[in-house]
Design a protein around this motif. Structure first.
Motif, short mmCIF file in Angstrom:
data_model
loop_
_atom_site.label_atom_id
_atom_site.label_comp_id
_atom_site.label_asym_id
_atom_site.label_seq_id
_atom_site.Cartn_x
_atom_site.Cartn_y
_atom_site.Cartn_z
N HIS A 207 6.40 -0.18 2.28
CA HIS A 207 5.93 -1.55 2.53
C HIS A 207 5.94 -1.89 4.02
O HIS A 207 5.56 -2.99 4.40
N ARG A 250 -5.59 -1.46 -1.57
CA ARG A 250 -4.40 -1.49 -2.42
C ARG A 250 -4.00 -0.09 -2.89
O ARG A 250 -4.84 0.80 -2.96
N LYS A 253 -2.42 -1.30 -7.23
CA LYS A 253 -2.62 -2.76 -7.19
C LYS A 253 -1.71 -3.48 -6.19
O LYS A 253 -1.75 -4.69 -6.06
N MET A 254 -0.85 -2.73 -5.46
CA MET A 254 0.01 -3.39 -4.48
C MET A 254 -0.75 -3.53 -3.17
O MET A 254 -1.35 -2.57 -2.69
N ARG A 255 -0.68 -4.74 -2.62
CA ARG A 255 -1.45 -5.06 -1.42
C ARG A 255 -0.77 -4.53 -0.15
O ARG A 255 -1.40 -4.27 0.84
N ASN A 256 0.56 -4.41 -0.23
CA ASN A 256 1.31 -4.17 1.01
C ASN A 256 1.89 -2.75 1.07
O ASN A 256 3.06 -2.56 1.37
N VAL A 257 1.06 -1.76 0.72
CA VAL A 257 1.53 -0.38 0.85
C VAL A 257 0.82 0.25 2.04
O VAL A 257 -0.41 0.20 2.12
#
Ligand SMILES: C[S@@+](CC[C@H](N)C(=O)[O-])C[C@H]1O[C@@H](n2cnc3c(N)ncnc32)[C@H](O)[C@@H]1O
Length: 331
Positions: A207, A250, A253-257
């Motif tokens: 992150h 993404r 589906k995680m935006r902050n990787v």
């Protein structure tokens, strides 16, 4: 939070007392005038009845405190009391880490967090009498498991209020005096250099926009002879591949990787930020029996993040999540 200041002499934190005090008073101001979600969480926390659990279990997969009968000390209507406790705990959802059992109420969290614990606990230095930092401590599941090993202290950093308030709710009953948590990101943590014997950094590095800066700061916070336990997403590769996956947008589906390294890259990052005796102690594919939807989370979970036609890929077409755990020392 204030417990950290009250105990500063015992914890030998006097050197950084002014920085800690100003950090904590800034947070206190926010929490004393909560708005939005923090207000909802504060009300839920305050609505949880004061009950003293008749026992606590910290050394088993489910962290357990009390039995249903303990509730009778606070309320004659046991069913109403159970419903009240459950609905206030639900207000603090999503419960990602766990499981927990409070007075017979099971919090079946999204993750079966003991599976990760079992992957590293026998492969790291004993935690007894150590000063421990847990970066990204969530609701404290791992800190409470650590408490069973009699560390000198454990300090968690958790900037997401839902998880921080879950920790406060659990501590209300567990009341473990050498466990602390601050609702701040790692970047805001003062440079208490040479202080910690063991640092856990699990599920956080990918992150970070600048993983090397984070590792360097961790290294500086640690004592000589100290040990870092780092868990991160990795990508599989041929033996010597020094590459990273940098998702276009993404990942699962995680935006902050940001950066997902190969094992070799992760080892180089650790080496180049001053760590030695670097060992990869576990590699595990994340499976749906470990991370799944339960009534305690309203959000999506692993199966929603994978391509339904090909679960070896994320919905974006990247390799599905694999996580590795490393231990590394400061010599
Ligand atoms: C994937 S979870 C991992 C939780 C736990 N460490 C574990 O391994 O199960 C990442 C946690 O780190 C927290 N986090 C994210 N960025 C952080 C930062 N800069 N400093 C501290 N915690 C952070 C998130 O709020 C979240 O609770």
């Amino acid at each position: 939070m204030e417990k950290l200041i009250e105990n500063h002499n015992k914890l030998k934190l006097t050197k950084c007392l002014p920085e800690l005090t100003s950090l904590i008073s800034r947070q206190r101001e926010l929490l004393d005038n909560p708005k939005g979600n923090p207000l909802k969480y504060t009300l839920a926390l305050n609505n949880l009845p004061n009950i003293v659990p008749s026992y606590k279990i910290l050394n088993k997969p489910t962290i357990t405190l009390g039995i249903e009968e303990d509730i009778l000390a606070a309320s004659e209507d046991i069913n109403a009391a159970i419903n009240n406790i459950k609905s206030n705990l639900m207000e603090l959802a999503p419960w990602r880490k766990g499981p927990f059992e409070l007075f017979g109420i099971t919090i079946d969290s999204e993750w079966k967090s003991w599976l990760k614990w079992d992957r590293f606990i026998d492969k790291i230095s004993p935690l007894k009498n150590r000063r421990i930092l847990d970066i990204g401590s969530s609701n404290g599941y791992y800190m409470f498991r650590m408490a069973a090993y009699n560390p000198t202290m454990v300090l968690g950093l958790e900037p997401q209020y839902a998880f921080y308030f879950q920790y406060l709710a659990l501590q209300k009953y567990l009341n473990i005096e050498n466990i602390f948590s601050l609702p701040i990101p790692f970047d805001e943590f003062p440079a208490i250099n040479g202080y910690f014997d063991t640092v856990f950094c699990m599920g956080v590095l990918y992150h970070r926009r600048s993983p090397l800066d984070m590792l360097k700061k961790i290294n500086e916070l640690m004592k000589k002879g100290g040990e870092l336990i780092l868990e991160t997403l990795i990508i599989e590769s041929s033996e010597n591949e020094h590459t990273c996956l940098f998702p276009e947008d993404r990942y699962a589906k995680m935006r902050n990787v940001f950066f997902i390294p190969t094992i070799k890259v992760m080892e180089s990052w650790l080496k180049r930020t001053g760590f030695e005796n670097i060992k990869c102690i576990d590699i595990s594919k994340t499976e749906a029996h470990e991370q799944r939807k339960t009534e305690w989370i309203q959000t999506e979970s692993l199966t929603d993040f994978l391509d339904p036609e090909n679960p070896a890929k994320t919905v974006e077409g990247y390799p599905a999540p694999i996580r590795a755990i490393f231990s590394a020392q400061v010599i």
